[in-house]
Design a protein around this motif. Structure first.
Motif, PDB file in Angstrom:
ATOM      1  N   ILE A 116       5.384  -4.822  24.118  1.00 24.24           N
ATOM      2  CA  ILE A 116       4.426  -5.712  24.747  1.00 24.24           C
ATOM      3  C   ILE A 116       5.053  -6.722  25.696  1.00 24.24           C
ATOM      4  N   GLY A 117       6.308  -6.519  26.069  1.00 30.48           N
ATOM      5  CA  GLY A 117       6.973  -7.463  26.959  1.00 30.48           C
ATOM      6  C   GLY A 117       6.408  -7.456  28.368  1.00 30.48           C
ATOM      7  N   THR A 118       6.960  -8.291  29.225  1.00 26.77           N
ATOM      8  CA  THR A 118       6.426  -8.477  30.568  1.00 26.77           C
ATOM      9  C   THR A 118       6.922  -7.426  31.561  1.00 26.77           C
ATOM     10  N   LYS A 119       8.035  -6.781  31.287  1.00 32.02           N
ATOM     11  CA  LYS A 119       8.619  -5.811  32.211  1.00 32.02           C
ATOM     12  C   LYS A 119       7.957  -4.445  32.068  1.00 32.02           C
ATOM     13  N   VAL A 120       7.722  -3.778  33.184  1.00 29.71           N
ATOM     14  CA  VAL A 120       7.311  -2.373  33.156  1.00 29.71           C
ATOM     15  C   VAL A 120       8.584  -1.534  33.095  1.00 29.71           C
ATOM     16  N   CYS A 121       8.765  -0.819  32.001  1.00 32.57           N
ATOM     17  CA  CYS A 121       9.989  -0.040  31.804  1.00 32.57           C
ATOM     18  C   CYS A 121       9.915   1.294  32.539  1.00 32.57           C
ATOM     19  N   SER A 122      11.035   1.986  32.582  1.00 35.62           N
ATOM     20  CA  SER A 122      11.121   3.297  33.223  1.00 35.62           C
ATOM     21  C   SER A 122      11.068   4.389  32.171  1.00 35.62           C
ATOM     22  N   ARG A 123      10.568   5.522  32.557  1.00 37.41           N
ATOM     23  CA  ARG A 123      10.529   6.672  31.655  1.00 37.41           C
ATOM     24  C   ARG A 123      11.953   7.070  31.269  1.00 37.41           C
ATOM     25  N   GLY A 124      12.198   7.215  29.972  1.00 36.93           N
ATOM     26  CA  GLY A 124      13.513   7.578  29.477  1.00 36.93           C
ATOM     27  C   GLY A 124      14.431   6.398  29.240  1.00 36.93           C
ATOM     28  N   GLU A 125      13.996   5.204  29.591  1.00 38.01           N
ATOM     29  CA  GLU A 125      14.826   4.015  29.383  1.00 38.01           C
ATOM     30  C   GLU A 125      14.988   3.741  27.888  1.00 38.01           C
ATOM     31  N   VAL A 126      16.186   3.364  27.483  1.00 35.05           N
ATOM     32  CA  VAL A 126      16.472   3.002  26.096  1.00 35.05           C
ATOM     33  C   VAL A 126      16.633   1.490  26.036  1.00 35.05           C
ATOM     34  N   ILE A 127      15.769   0.838  25.283  1.00 38.56           N
ATOM     35  CA  ILE A 127      15.792  -0.621  25.205  1.00 38.56           C
ATOM     36  C   ILE A 127      16.005  -1.061  23.764  1.00 38.56           C
ATOM     37  N   ARG A 128      16.461  -2.296  23.609  1.00 36.02           N
ATOM     38  CA  ARG A 128      16.641  -2.887  22.287  1.00 36.02           C
ATOM     39  C   ARG A 128      15.415  -3.742  21.974  1.00 36.02           C
ATOM     40  N   VAL A 129      14.821  -3.532  20.811  1.00 34.37           N
ATOM     41  CA  VAL A 129      13.566  -4.205  20.495  1.00 34.37           C
ATOM     42  C   VAL A 129      13.627  -4.850  19.115  1.00 34.37           C
TER      43      VAL A 129
END
Length: 237
Positions: A126-139
């Protein structure tokens, strides 16, 4: 660990595949090879983005294909899209999954009375950034919603990217954006002629501690899967 993506085929085409590579340039499975934890001591998890916010193509980790690339889901020979559910455009969060988790279709969840959906556990970031397909993020996990999808348990873990400007202010589900999420999951299949989805707990969110316990239980199911204790069926491990 950093990851890059390699896209093959045409986006929104039958041949589209997105593969993930590690820092050494080696192909990895977003289902099995990316660790569940980014920081176990702090309960920070890795999440793989399948569908960027505001897009409509129903992308998912292909659990039955070698290397489990991300591809567009199909039904009855046609590529699947989610409809725009007024007032929303496509998916209203960055949508994806936590690696090294699995909702076992042979296991009846004590909370829902339904079996798992045979996929990694889903996340709504639910963060403010629009992520990219396949992106690996820390949540970090904020809470969880128990959706019942055509008789199967389909947990939706509400998370926020730890690098988001709002992350420090959001620490539990009561801090998040709740009503829109329930409304979207309830109605997103109605334009396809299906009934509204149902929920356990009367559609109420469970808190962070409950959610983390569910994620850990699906990690245990995944560990059993790769040891082949349950029959993996057509899943590629």
């Amino acid at each position: 660990m950093s990851y890059t993506v390699e896209e093959r085929g045409s986006l929104n085409g039958l041949n589209y595949r997105l593969f993930i590579k590690n820092a050494d340039g080696k192909y990895v499975s977003p289902f099995h090879d990316i660790p569940m934890y980014a920081d176990e001591g702090q309960n920070i998890f890795n999440a793989v983005i399948e569908v960027p916010r505001w897009t409509n193509a129903k992308m998912e980790i292909a659990t039955k294909d070698p290397l489990n690339p991300i591809k567009q889901d199909m039904k009855n020979g046609k590529l699947r899209y989610v409809a725009n559910v007024f007032p929303h455009k496509g998916y209203i969060w960055n949508y994806g999954a936590i690696p090294q988790t699995w909702e076992d279709p042979a296991h009846t969840d004590a909370n829902t009375g339904c079996n798992g959906d045979n996929d990694p556990i889903d996340i709504c970031e639910i963060g403010t950034k629009v992520c990219s397909r396949g992106e690996v993020i820390r949540v970090k996990v904020l809470g969880i919603l128990a959706m019942i999808d055509e008789g199967e348990t389909d947990w939706k873990v509400i998370v926020i990217n730890v690098d988001d400007p709002e992350a420090k202010e959001l620490n539990n589900i009561s801090d998040g954006y709740l009503d829109d999420t329930v409304d979207w999951f309830r109605r997103y299949k109605v334009p396809d002629g299906k009934p509204e989805n149902k929920f356990a707990f009367n559609g109420e969110f469970k808190d962070k501690d409950f959610a983390i316990d569910i994620v850990k239980s699906t990690h245990n199911s995944w560990k059993a899967l790769i040891s082949q204790e349950p029959n993996p069926g057509k899943l590629s491990w």
